[in-house]
Design a protein around this motif. Sequence first.
Motif, mmCIF file in Angstrom:
data_model
loop_
_atom_site.group_PDB
_atom_site.id
_atom_site.type_symbol
_atom_site.label_atom_id
_atom_site.label_comp_id
_atom_site.label_asym_id
_atom_site.label_seq_id
_atom_site.Cartn_x
_atom_site.Cartn_y
_atom_site.Cartn_z
ATOM 1 N N PRO A 155 -33.237 -28.924 35.007
ATOM 2 C CA PRO A 155 -33.065 -27.909 33.542
ATOM 3 C C PRO A 155 -32.819 -28.757 32.486
ATOM 4 C CG PRO A 155 -31.985 -26.882 35.348
ATOM 5 C CD PRO A 155 -32.407 -28.388 35.921
ATOM 6 N N ALA A 156 -33.152 -28.627 31.367
ATOM 7 C CA ALA A 156 -33.100 -29.764 30.378
ATOM 8 C C ALA A 156 -31.540 -29.259 29.944
ATOM 9 C CB ALA A 156 -33.808 -29.031 29.222
ATOM 10 N N SER A 157 -30.697 -30.175 29.360
ATOM 11 C CA SER A 157 -29.447 -29.959 28.965
ATOM 12 C C SER A 157 -29.429 -29.199 27.764
ATOM 13 C CB SER A 157 -28.877 -31.563 28.467
ATOM 14 O OG SER A 157 -28.999 -32.358 29.652
ATOM 15 N N LEU A 158 -28.162 -28.446 27.677
ATOM 16 C CA LEU A 158 -28.103 -27.543 26.545
ATOM 17 C C LEU A 158 -27.940 -28.302 25.057
ATOM 18 C CD1 LEU A 158 -25.203 -25.262 28.158
ATOM 19 C CD2 LEU A 158 -27.466 -24.527 27.666
ATOM 20 N N SER A 206 -16.321 -31.311 26.523
ATOM 21 C CA SER A 206 -17.070 -32.698 26.276
ATOM 22 C C SER A 206 -18.318 -32.894 27.124
ATOM 23 C CB SER A 206 -16.263 -34.135 26.548
ATOM 24 O OG SER A 206 -15.756 -33.982 27.817
ATOM 25 N N GLN A 207 -18.319 -32.090 28.353
ATOM 26 C CA GLN A 207 -19.507 -31.876 29.523
ATOM 27 C C GLN A 207 -20.567 -30.927 29.404
ATOM 28 O OE1 GLN A 207 -20.271 -34.960 31.113
ATOM 29 N NE2 GLN A 207 -18.455 -35.875 29.978
ATOM 30 N N LEU A 208 -20.025 -29.784 28.303
ATOM 31 C CA LEU A 208 -20.771 -28.551 28.548
ATOM 32 C C LEU A 208 -22.144 -28.787 28.465
ATOM 33 C CD1 LEU A 208 -19.921 -25.846 28.657
ATOM 34 C CD2 LEU A 208 -19.782 -25.379 26.313
ATOM 35 N N GLU A 209 -22.767 -29.778 27.549
ATOM 36 C CA GLU A 209 -24.174 -30.065 27.283
ATOM 37 C C GLU A 209 -24.974 -30.543 28.575
ATOM 38 O OE1 GLU A 209 -22.013 -30.597 24.591
ATOM 39 O OE2 GLU A 209 -22.515 -28.508 23.815
ATOM 40 N N ASP A 210 -24.178 -31.241 29.264
ATOM 41 C CA ASP A 210 -24.636 -31.957 30.463
ATOM 42 C C ASP A 210 -24.790 -31.040 31.594
ATOM 43 O OD1 ASP A 210 -25.164 -34.173 29.005
ATOM 44 O OD2 ASP A 210 -23.034 -34.804 29.340
ATOM 45 N N LEU A 211 -24.248 -29.696 31.723
ATOM 46 C CA LEU A 211 -24.238 -28.980 32.791
ATOM 47 C C LEU A 211 -25.611 -28.423 32.787
ATOM 48 C CD1 LEU A 211 -20.479 -27.396 32.514
ATOM 49 C CD2 LEU A 211 -21.367 -29.018 34.125
ATOM 50 N N GLU A 212 -25.960 -28.214 34.354
ATOM 51 C CA GLU A 212 -27.119 -27.444 34.451
ATOM 52 C C GLU A 212 -26.912 -25.882 34.602
ATOM 53 O OE1 GLU A 212 -28.894 -29.166 37.845
ATOM 54 O OE2 GLU A 212 -29.249 -31.164 36.956
ATOM 55 N N ALA A 213 -27.921 -25.096 34.602
ATOM 56 C CA ALA A 213 -27.687 -23.500 34.593
ATOM 57 C C ALA A 213 -26.997 -23.167 35.991
ATOM 58 C CB ALA A 213 -29.029 -22.939 34.332
ATOM 59 N N GLY A 214 -27.466 -23.887 36.848
ATOM 60 C CA GLY A 214 -26.687 -23.280 38.178
ATOM 61 C C GLY A 214 -25.483 -23.735 38.334
#
Length: 324
Positions: free
Chosen positions: A10-13, A182-190
Amino acid sequence: MEASASPTVPASLPEPPWWSTTDVALADRTDAWEAALSDNFRRWQVPDRVAPEFNARLRHRDVAGLRVVECICDPCGGRRLPRHVSQEGAAYIGVQITRSGRESLRAGDERVAVGPGDLVIWTSDQPMEFTVTERLHKVSLILPWDDVKERLPRTGRFRGTVLDSRSGIGAVLYSHIESLASQLEDLEAGELSAVRRATVELLTAAMSCRLEPAPRGLSLQQLKRVQDYILDHLQDETLTPGSIAQAHHISPRYLHLLFGKTGQSVSAYIRQQRLERCGEALSNPSYREHSVAEIAYQWGFTDPAHFSRVFKQHFGHPPGHCRR
């Protein structure tokens, strides 16, 4: 099972945009700042006009039922009046970490001074005031109060607290929120549902000691041991209140009394935890090749029709919706 040649990642947020007072005319900055606060933290009033040189930036991200708000602002003040509280719906709980700057907070009859490194927990179901005295940079985590309250003992009304972020559970929670921001955008949907669950568990643990009197400490420890046992055996379809009581050498009646402190039955707790694990798996690309029935069975649901029904009751949509 044959692995696919090129798994889908999944693409990053996308990083959320900043709202800034620099984009607002000087004459409108007070009203715009009040509206920005209200959009992110429910209804707030800014009673005094901000200074001509006042500058503020704010951005937020909503994921998996959580809101993370990052705010940087010059000295100012705000308040939530009783009429604001009474006009709102379900309450939320806020956990704030201060990166730099200082402010004074008042919740109910309590007033605290907040500075760099402090961690504050508060709820929106009471009047509040804040006064920023030194340019402030803070990160706030916001989630429904009911999600946390149902996991806490029934020991009275929570008014808010300041935790020591230098050691113990306060330090762990502070670091968790800092990392989440700081890491929210790097988390995957799952991964989001698992992160949300871990956040709620950490917050509950941090708050429990502020709610529970010492005489009932042993029963809380017993409840925690039982809950940990349940989480470790969720995939066992034979897990029942009877088997749990037997494993802990207590009577079923005492087991139900322990869970009575949380306002949730043993069976309801088991079902909720299983449903949340199923929801995480269904939204995780790694489980794409597993059917809904297989995932349900993995987490202790033996009747697909019953699983679909309780899943929809819990999440508001059928299991297949998670895979769209």
